[in-house]
Design a protein around this motif. Structure first.
Motif, PDB file in Angstrom:
ATOM      1  N   ASP A   2       3.586   1.650   4.687  1.00  0.00           N
ATOM      2  CA  ASP A   2       4.035   0.405   4.060  1.00  0.00           C
ATOM      3  C   ASP A   2       5.036   0.669   2.944  1.00  0.00           C
ATOM      4  N   LEU A   3       4.754   1.685   2.141  1.00  0.00           N
ATOM      5  CA  LEU A   3       5.643   2.004   1.025  1.00  0.00           C
ATOM      6  C   LEU A   3       7.030   2.374   1.534  1.00  0.00           C
ATOM      7  N   PHE A  28       3.599 -12.735  -2.575  1.00  0.00           N
ATOM      8  CA  PHE A  28       4.540 -12.059  -1.690  1.00  0.00           C
ATOM      9  C   PHE A  28       5.527 -11.172  -2.450  1.00  0.00           C
ATOM     10  N   GLU A  29       5.402 -11.111  -3.783  1.00  0.00           N
ATOM     11  CA  GLU A  29       6.280 -10.248  -4.565  1.00  0.00           C
ATOM     12  C   GLU A  29       5.764  -8.816  -4.531  1.00  0.00           C
ATOM     13  N   MET A  30       6.703  -7.866  -4.736  1.00  0.00           N
ATOM     14  CA  MET A  30       6.336  -6.452  -4.738  1.00  0.00           C
ATOM     15  C   MET A  30       5.329  -6.140  -5.832  1.00  0.00           C
ATOM     16  N   PHE A  31       4.342  -5.289  -5.518  1.00  0.00           N
ATOM     17  CA  PHE A  31       3.358  -4.757  -6.458  1.00  0.00           C
ATOM     18  C   PHE A  31       2.558  -5.857  -7.147  1.00  0.00           C
ATOM     19  N   SER A  58      -9.752  -2.134  -8.142  1.00  0.00           N
ATOM     20  CA  SER A  58      -8.652  -1.231  -8.467  1.00  0.00           C
ATOM     21  C   SER A  58      -8.218  -0.389  -7.274  1.00  0.00           C
ATOM     22  N   ASN A  59      -9.079  -0.326  -6.207  1.00  0.00           N
ATOM     23  CA  ASN A  59      -8.695   0.433  -5.017  1.00  0.00           C
ATOM     24  C   ASN A  59      -8.176  -0.482  -3.923  1.00  0.00           C
ATOM     25  N   GLY A  60      -7.673  -1.638  -4.326  1.00  0.00           N
ATOM     26  CA  GLY A  60      -7.240  -2.632  -3.343  1.00  0.00           C
ATOM     27  C   GLY A  60      -5.854  -2.422  -2.798  1.00  0.00           C
ATOM     28  N   GLY A  61      -5.216  -1.319  -3.061  1.00  0.00           N
ATOM     29  CA  GLY A  61      -3.883  -1.076  -2.507  1.00  0.00           C
ATOM     30  C   GLY A  61      -2.801  -1.168  -3.567  1.00  0.00           C
ATOM     31  N   LEU A  62      -1.549  -1.073  -3.091  1.00  0.00           N
ATOM     32  CA  LEU A  62      -0.403  -1.042  -4.003  1.00  0.00           C
ATOM     33  C   LEU A  62       0.216  -2.409  -4.238  1.00  0.00           C
ATOM     34  N   GLY A  63      -0.228  -3.416  -3.532  1.00  0.00           N
ATOM     35  CA  GLY A  63       0.373  -4.739  -3.683  1.00  0.00           C
ATOM     36  C   GLY A  63       1.716  -4.852  -2.988  1.00  0.00           C
ATOM     37  N   ILE A  64       1.870  -4.143  -1.859  1.00  0.00           N
ATOM     38  CA  ILE A  64       3.142  -4.188  -1.140  1.00  0.00           C
ATOM     39  C   ILE A  64       3.005  -4.763   0.268  1.00  0.00           C
TER      40      ILE A  64
END
Length: 701
Positions: A393-394, A506-509, A519-525
């Motif tokens: 994803d990144l 829908f915004e980055m991060f 806190s382990n829910g991902g990078l928000g991407i």
């Protein structure tokens, strides 16, 4: 007013002090001419008499002042032909007067322009003059009575209005020409050219200040034919101490005449060295610091107007603003390029250690073991898949942002794509204990799309629902047709989304309700990637929620396509789980753990394997081992995978060897480069067993 027709010639000579001049014969003039001469003498208006075919002159002080000729020897000019007195007017004005003398044109000539010298400078003035004939006793025209009124102020007022409009049009042209420019030089070129042509000057130059603020660099200059270029780096001290201090505080340097306005050694040398006599140098101060300058040069002395100064100041401001915009955009592009390069390297370095972990887990699965080993192996496999998903994803976000994602569109059934995404997401669903309901129509939903990318979109929405729904929650995926569009929704009964955050998700991060427990829910991407991939497909994605604690629904919409093609038969990779017979397989990878674990995994399936740690060793082994399949790492030290592949195919008996790139580099350009080097397959680390089996199946029985 005296009537000269009754005055003896000698008396006229005394009155006008015209002794020993051609006017001494004034007693022989026709009475009307002598009367006109008297009127000219005593009038306060600018008047003159011109008589005879040669248009000899008799003028008063007002006329002399009008033409800036007070310093001339009046006695030597009176009675002389008009063309001798003002030869500069003879070509244009002489024709008009000749016609009037012939009686062909008399009356007013309005706003007639010509140049006179006043206060040591040439000056353009305008006059309106009225001509009327003077007849002799026979009725013939013996001369002309000319009355002049200077109309410079009126003309300049009108011209100022016109010039103001022209300046606005010029600024608009400069703005339009530079607004869409993507290169600072193009902006400088257009701005300096348009300004130079408008002002009719010799040169216009644009300069940046160097970081030390003591030097400036002329980046570009427009100039007339024959003028030298001044592009280069210079010291501000060349302007002289007084001018330099003024420039530093933003005060425009205005010089009408270098030789008159500048003291020796106070900047005159710089301008004289390039043949310049008049200058405007406009500094631009930003945040208290001299940032840029624009200079206008003229080869001859010139009295600059306030309007010209204001125009240069406006142009340098706009030019600088556009240049800074382009430079900022370019800096952002450069930063984005570095970011993409960094992410690619990061992904490569992260994928390398994941490869032996994936191979090790597959070995554990194939060898079997007790319940604890199976449970731990399944847990590690889920976490490994999650980490791989994050890396992908990144990288995809970086590729979409830089326009490097290429969609492979084809007719596909959206229902089948949903099924693929659900299958991939089942381990995460099961681990969280969620109940999944899938509601798909019985008929296909044809779309023209990249099936892999749309499966990724739905998979990201499903992953998002899993993360933000408490254990044991309910998730529903449904698909239907609405107004010519295929619609898929992913709904959950999770934590919900506040109304003000529905678009921000829908915004980055960005993560809604980020907290310690999540806190382990991902990078928000993931959702940002969803929106960008849908936009590339010409579709949309929207979020809806009744509020916190009320769950959320994400809906994607894609245009429906025509009928789906008939399904093809199963591929070789789908029909076989690996090769139909044992194969000779060479693995080359400088990551020893990755190479050895893959070798052990393939050996467990009955294949004969060899392992090399670099390209040279791989070539040496291949010449003796004669492999049928080679898995090559790309980023090996010394000889990389590309060169190793090219040399392998040149070895006797190995021209048809099956080559598979096994690498952490997965961008489109990396895949294209691998194909060009002769690779048949491109596997991204950590390669899943099914992909490895597909490579082996392609070799045949």
């Amino acid at each position: 007013m005296p009537d000269l027709s009754t005055v003896p010639g000698s008396a006229i000579a005394d009155v006008f002090d015209w002794a020993a001049t051609p006017l001494g014969a004034a007693a022989t003039w026709p009475p009307a001419l002598r009367t006109a001469a008297g009127m000219v003498l005593h009038s306060r208006q600018a008047m003159c008499v011109m008589w005879g075919a040669e248009l000899r002159l008799l003028f008063n002080d007002g006329y002399r002042e009008l033409l800036g000729a007070r310093a001339h020897d009046s006695a030597a000019m009176l009675g002389r032909p008009f063309r001798d007195v003002w030869p500069e007017l003879a070509e244009s004005g002489g024709a008009i007067l000749d016609e009037a003398l012939r009686g062909q044109a008399t009356g007013a000539v309005e706003d007639y322009p010509f140049t006179v010298e006043r206060n040591g400078y040439p000056e353009r003035i305008y006059v309106t003059f009225f001509t009327s004939p003077i007849h002799d006793e026979a009725g013939a025209i013996a001369g002309l009575m000319v009355t002049c009124v200077e109309t410079t102020a009126r003309v300049e007022s009108r011209n100022q209005r016109d010039d103001a409009l022209e300046r606005l049009r010029l600024l608009d042209r400069i703005g339009e020409a530079t607004r869409v420019a993507s290169d600072p030089r193009a902006i400088m070129d257009e701005a300096t050219r348009l300004l130079g042509e408008h002002l009719r000057v010799t040169r216009v130059a644009y300069a940046d200040l160097e970081p030390d603020n003591d030097r400036f660099t002329i980046r570009h200059d427009w100039r007339v034919a024959g003028a030298i270029s001044t592009v280069g780096v210079y010291s501000l001290d060349l302007f002289g101490s007084r001018a330099t201090s003024n420039l530093r505080i933003g005060r425009t340097l205005v010089i009408d005449d270098v030789d008159r306005d500048l003291a020796p050694g106070d900047g005159d040398g710089m301008f004289n060295s390039i043949g310049i006599k008049a200058i405007i140098c406009c500094p631009l101060v930003k945040a208290g610091r001299l940032a840029a300058m624009m200079a206008v040069h003229q080869v001859a002395p010139r009295r600059w107007t306030a309007e010209e100064l204001a125009l240069v100041e406006a142009v340098v401001e706009r030019c600088w603003a556009h240049i800074e915009r382009v430079r900022s955009t370019e800096a952002l592009r450069e930063a984005d390029r570095h970011k993409s390069e960094f992410l690619a390297v990061l992904a490569h370095e992260l994928r390398n250690p994941l490869a032996p972990i994936r191979n090790g887990l597959e070995l554990l699965r194939l060898r079997g073991g007790n319940e604890t080993v199976a449970r731990v192996g399944a847990m590690m496999d889920r976490q490994l898949s999650h980490m791989t998903h994050l890396i992908n994803d990144l990288l995809d976000i970086a590729r979409v942002s830089s326009g490097k994602i290429v969609l492979h569109r084809e007719a596909a059934d959206l229902g089948a794509i949903v099924a693929t995404a659900v299958e991939a997401g089942m381990p995460a669903l099961d681990a969280a204990g969620h109940r999944l309901t899938v509601d798909l129509p019985e008929t296909p939903l044809p779309v023209e799309a990249d099936a892999v990318r749309i499966a990724q979109v739905i998979g990201n929405l499903l992953t998002n629902a899993v993360k933000y729904t408490p254990p044991g929650g309910a998730i529903r995926i449904a698909a239907h047709v609405d107004e010519g569009e295929a619609v898929v929704s992913v709904a959950d009964n999770g934590i919900g989304i506040p109304a003000e955050s529905l678009d921000a998700v829908f915004e980055m991060f960005t993560q809604v309700a980020r907290s310690v427990e999540r806190s382990n829910g991902g990078l928000g991407i993931g959702l940002s990637l969803v929106r960008r991939l849908m936009a590339l497909h010409g579709g949309t994605v929207a979020a809806a929620s009744a509020g916190p604690g009320q769950g959320s629904t994400f809906t994607i919409r894609l245009p429906l396509a025509g009928a789906l093609p008939r399904p093809a038969g199963p591929s070789a990779a789908q029909a076989a789980d690996g090769a139909a017979r044992p194969l000779r397989i060479l693995i080359a990878d400088d990551n020893v753990d990755a190479a050895q674990s893959l070798s052990d995994l393939l050996a467990l399936s009955g294949h004969e394997t060899r392992v090399a740690a670099d390209g040279a060793a791989a070539l040496h082994l291949a010449a003796r081992f004669m492999p049928e399949v080679v898995f090559l790492d790309i980023g090996m030290p010394g000889m990389d995978g590309y060169e190793t592949a090219r040399r392998l195919r040149r070895l006797p008996g190995l021209a048809a060897v099956r080559l598979a790139a096994l690498t952490g580099w997965g961008a489109a350009e990396d895949r294209a480069r691998a194909r060009a080097a002769g690779f048949d397959h491109h596997l991204l680390k950590p390669a899943i067993p099914a992909d490895v089996s597909a490579v082996l199946a392609a070799v045949g029985g």
